[in-house]
Design a protein around this motif. Structure first.
Motif, PDB file in Angstrom:
ATOM      1  N   ARG A 155      74.805  43.126   0.491  1.00 11.33           N
ATOM      2  CA  ARG A 155      76.195  43.046   0.958  1.00 11.33           C
ATOM      3  C   ARG A 155      76.927  42.013   0.122  1.00 11.33           C
ATOM      4  O   ARG A 155      76.362  40.978  -0.248  1.00 11.33           O
ATOM      5  N   PHE A 156      78.206  42.288  -0.138  1.00 10.22           N
ATOM      6  CA  PHE A 156      78.991  41.419  -1.006  1.00 10.22           C
ATOM      7  C   PHE A 156      80.296  41.013  -0.326  1.00 10.22           C
ATOM      8  O   PHE A 156      80.932  41.826   0.353  1.00 10.22           O
ATOM      9  N   SER A 157      80.674  39.758  -0.521  1.00  9.16           N
ATOM     10  CA  SER A 157      81.935  39.233  -0.002  1.00  9.16           C
ATOM     11  C   SER A 157      82.574  38.358  -1.067  1.00  9.16           C
ATOM     12  O   SER A 157      81.898  37.878  -1.984  1.00  9.16           O
ATOM     13  N   ILE A 158      83.867  38.150  -0.934  1.00 13.36           N
ATOM     14  CA  ILE A 158      84.572  37.254  -1.844  1.00 13.36           C
ATOM     15  C   ILE A 158      85.596  36.466  -1.043  1.00 13.36           C
ATOM     16  O   ILE A 158      86.215  36.997  -0.116  1.00 13.36           O
ATOM     17  N   VAL A 159      85.741  35.178  -1.369  1.00 11.08           N
ATOM     18  CA  VAL A 159      86.783  34.333  -0.805  1.00 11.08           C
ATOM     19  C   VAL A 159      87.738  33.996  -1.939  1.00 11.08           C
ATOM     20  O   VAL A 159      87.342  33.359  -2.925  1.00 11.08           O
ATOM     21  N   THR A 160      88.982  34.428  -1.821  1.00  5.58           N
ATOM     22  CA  THR A 160      89.945  34.328  -2.915  1.00  5.58           C
ATOM     23  C   THR A 160      91.290  33.841  -2.391  1.00  5.58           C
ATOM     24  O   THR A 160      91.598  33.996  -1.201  1.00  5.58           O
ATOM     25  N   ASN A 161      92.108  33.267  -3.288  1.00  8.25           N
ATOM     26  CA  ASN A 161      93.454  32.878  -2.867  1.00  8.25           C
ATOM     27  C   ASN A 161      94.427  34.050  -2.892  1.00  8.25           C
ATOM     28  O   ASN A 161      95.584  33.902  -2.486  1.00  8.25           O
ATOM     29  N   GLY A 162      93.985  35.203  -3.358  1.00  9.06           N
ATOM     30  CA  GLY A 162      94.782  36.419  -3.240  1.00  9.06           C
ATOM     31  C   GLY A 162      95.930  36.559  -4.216  1.00  9.06           C
ATOM     32  O   GLY A 162      96.728  37.502  -4.116  1.00  9.06           O
ATOM     33  N   THR A 163      96.021  35.655  -5.202  1.00  9.41           N
ATOM     34  CA  THR A 163      97.155  35.704  -6.132  1.00  9.41           C
ATOM     35  C   THR A 163      96.868  36.505  -7.389  1.00  9.41           C
ATOM     36  O   THR A 163      97.782  36.739  -8.194  1.00  9.41           O
ATOM     37  N   SER A 183      92.653  33.399   1.483  1.00 12.00           N
ATOM     38  CA  SER A 183      93.108  32.129   2.043  1.00 12.00           C
ATOM     39  C   SER A 183      94.628  32.095   2.083  1.00 12.00           C
ATOM     40  O   SER A 183      95.287  32.292   1.058  1.00 12.00           O
ATOM     41  N   LEU A 184      95.182  31.853   3.262  1.00 14.75           N
ATOM     42  CA  LEU A 184      96.625  31.883   3.462  1.00 14.75           C
ATOM     43  C   LEU A 184      96.922  31.074   4.721  1.00 14.75           C
ATOM     44  O   LEU A 184      96.267  31.281   5.748  1.00 14.75           O
ATOM     45  N   ASP A 185      97.878  30.164   4.657  1.00 17.78           N
ATOM     46  CA  ASP A 185      98.108  29.253   5.777  1.00 17.78           C
ATOM     47  C   ASP A 185      99.308  29.606   6.641  1.00 17.78           C
ATOM     48  O   ASP A 185      99.646  28.844   7.554  1.00 17.78           O
ATOM     49  N   GLY A 202     105.478  27.976  -5.311  1.00 24.29           N
ATOM     50  CA  GLY A 202     104.815  28.561  -4.151  1.00 24.29           C
ATOM     51  C   GLY A 202     103.993  29.781  -4.528  1.00 24.29           C
ATOM     52  O   GLY A 202     104.303  30.505  -5.484  1.00 24.29           O
ATOM     53  N   SER A 203     102.921  30.021  -3.750  1.00 22.56           N
ATOM     54  CA  SER A 203     102.000  31.124  -4.061  1.00 22.56           C
ATOM     55  C   SER A 203     102.130  32.326  -3.136  1.00 22.56           C
ATOM     56  O   SER A 203     101.529  33.371  -3.375  1.00 22.56           O
ATOM     57  N   THR A 204     102.913  32.214  -2.069  1.00 16.98           N
ATOM     58  CA  THR A 204     102.943  33.264  -1.040  1.00 16.98           C
ATOM     59  C   THR A 204     103.411  34.596  -1.584  1.00 16.98           C
ATOM     60  O   THR A 204     102.841  35.654  -1.255  1.00 16.98           O
ATOM     61  N   ALA A 205     104.445  34.609  -2.410  1.00 14.76           N
ATOM     62  CA  ALA A 205     104.978  35.876  -2.943  1.00 14.76           C
ATOM     63  C   ALA A 205     103.912  36.611  -3.746  1.00 14.76           C
ATOM     64  O   ALA A 205     103.814  37.848  -3.684  1.00 14.76           O
ATOM     65  N   LEU A 206     103.077  35.865  -4.481  1.00 19.13           N
ATOM     66  CA  LEU A 206     102.004  36.490  -5.257  1.00 19.13           C
ATOM     67  C   LEU A 206     100.969  37.129  -4.335  1.00 19.13           C
ATOM     68  O   LEU A 206     100.445  38.212  -4.626  1.00 19.13           O
ATOM     69  N   VAL A 207     100.674  36.470  -3.212  1.00 18.68           N
ATOM     70  CA  VAL A 207      99.702  37.018  -2.264  1.00 18.68           C
ATOM     71  C   VAL A 207     100.235  38.296  -1.642  1.00 18.68           C
ATOM     72  O   VAL A 207      99.525  39.308  -1.552  1.00 18.68           O
ATOM     73  N   VAL A 208     101.476  38.274  -1.213  1.00 21.90           N
ATOM     74  CA  VAL A 208     102.076  39.460  -0.582  1.00 21.90           C
ATOM     75  C   VAL A 208     102.126  40.622  -1.568  1.00 21.90           C
ATOM     76  O   VAL A 208     101.836  41.773  -1.212  1.00 21.90           O
ATOM     77  N   GLU A 209     102.463  40.333  -2.809  1.00 24.15           N
ATOM     78  CA  GLU A 209     102.466  41.379  -3.847  1.00 24.15           C
ATOM     79  C   GLU A 209     101.062  41.952  -4.037  1.00 24.15           C
ATOM     80  O   GLU A 209     100.873  43.169  -4.166  1.00 24.15           O
TER      81      GLU A 209
END
Length: 418
Positions: A155-163, A183-185, A202-209
């Motif tokens: 099984r595989f998992s990843i923890v990423t900032n999503g950007t 990861s998102l606050d 800011g990084s939020t727009a990159l995560v949403v995209e």
């Protein structure tokens, strides 16, 4: 242990059998007497406490590494305000990418020790792991090759900032059927302050995209989890929960910062978790509540009567490999020589054997009613607070017991409605 909320019926909890039972008001009142041992209720509860349910599953860990977190990089494109990995994802020792040629023999060493019918879990971490997607692909392909035909589940998992999601790295994750934790606050007005890029943007727009692109692959991926970290600078869990709901994730995690030790913040965290639990249950009952990972974990333990004797298996069933191919007991302990158990293929298995005693014993939790739901707590948090990983942090115990009490209430409401 017994609990009561408002005008609702009181509940009792069997700590060893992990059973929740409704009790009468008379029993509750008798338990509150100055000398409860003289009451009939005490006698009945004592009989219940002595029962040993054969369906209960032991929480004892079998010896052997079954989970490995791999720091495929120790660099990051963000600079989070609370980063515990050296403040910049490097753990104080930047490494652009792990040496895969050294990593594969290490994996072989662990995989050869997994028995038929077993499983092996890989979590890709950083830094930011998607800065080295080729390493993820090579490691994933090797593990699948090594477990093919051996009756071993990988099984595989990843923890990423999503950007950094793009079609190339999402194809890699899709081929591994990877579980993804982003990861998102919270919404942009919060997350852009706590999780800015290295240039301060800011990084939020990159995560949403990235989430829009990820939606195209959702059916071919594992579970999608959103994970926020909260401390005295940001305890807006309710706002984060509301924002998370707009992103169509499977699970939500609201983590109390390992660096936080403030009593008022600790209590506010519990209040906020109770607030979102109430909102979730009102919105969709048990299924919506269980999207909040801690409640899902506790519901699973009660449903399966699965005891936990070790909070996470650190140094026993679980290790961390840093980007220099050193092995440690915990993701937060990377770089700490005292918690290093190997390098390359030189692994101190004898030490792991000696460490195999359950944490509920090492941490002196034998008389705590929450012991088999908690498993002794996080050793790193204990050490940060008390200076000793086997001396419990009172704040951690308070959070755990409080949220277990909340769980019992919703568990009773959910099962009564079935």
């Amino acid at each position: 242990m017994a609990f009561k909320w408002g005008q609702g019926s009181p509940l009792a909890f069997h700590a060893r059998n992990l059973e929740v039972a409704e009790i009468s008001e008379d029993t509750w009142n008798e338990m509150s007497l100055a000398e409860p041992s003289l009451s009939a209720a005490f006698e009945a509860l004592t009989t219940w406490e002595s029962e040993c349910n054969p369906e209960v599953k032991t929480g004892k860990l079998s010896v052997g590494i079954r989970s490995l977190t791999i720091n495929v990089t120790q660099i990051c494109n963000l600079k989070c305000t609370y980063c515990a990995a050296g403040g910049d994802g490097t753990y104080g020792s930047p490494q652009t990418k792990i040496n895969v040629e050294k990593t594969l023999p290490q994996l072989k060493l662990f995989l050869e020790r997994v028995p038929a019918g077993g499983s092996f879990n890989i979590t890709f971490l950083g830094g930011e792991p998607l800065l080295y997607p080729d390493g993820i692909q090579e490691i994933g392909n090797y593990v699948r090759l090594m477990t093919a035909g051996r009756d071993i589940t990988s099984r595989f998992s990843i923890v990423t900032n999503g950007t950094l999601f793009n079609e190339t790295n999402l194809n890699i994750l899709r081929n591994l059927k990877a579980n993804i934790t982003v990861s998102l606050d919270g919404p942009a007005e919060i997350n852009d302050k706590t999780r800015p890029t290295r240039t301060g943007v800011g990084s939020t727009a990159l995560v949403v995209e990235g989430f829009r692109l990820l939606e195209r692959f959702r059916s071919e991926l594992g579970t999608l989890t959103l994970h926020g970290v909260f401390n005295r600078e940001n305890m807006q869990i309710e706002k984060a929960y509301e924002f998370f709901q707009t992103l169509n994730a499977d699970r939500y995690e609201f983590t109390y910062s390992v660096e936080e030790s403030d009593d008022a913040t600790n209590r506010l965290y519990v209040d906020q978790m109770n607030t979102i639990a109430s909102k979730a249950y009102a919105l969709g009952g048990e299924s919506e509540l269980r999207k909040i990972n801690i409640f899902n974990q506790y519901f699973n333990a009660l449903d399966t009567q699965q005891q936990t004797e070790n909070f996470c298996g650190s140094g026993k069933s679980f290790l961390v490999m840093d980007a220099k191919n050193n092995l440690y007991t915990c993701p937060w302990e990377v770089g700490n020589k005292d918690e290093q158990v190997g390098e390359n293929t030189n692994v101190d298995f004898a030490r792991m054997e000696n460490e195999n005693a359950p944490l509920i014993e090492k941490n002196n939790c034998q008389n705590c009613w929450a012991r088999f739901m908690c498993g002794g707590g996080c050793m790193f948090i204990h050490k940060k607070s008390t200076g000793n990983k086997h001396q419990k942090d009172g704040h951690f115990c308070y959070r755990t017991r409080s949220l277990l009490g909340t769980t019992f209430m919703y568990y009773k409401l959910s099962r009564a409605s079935c």
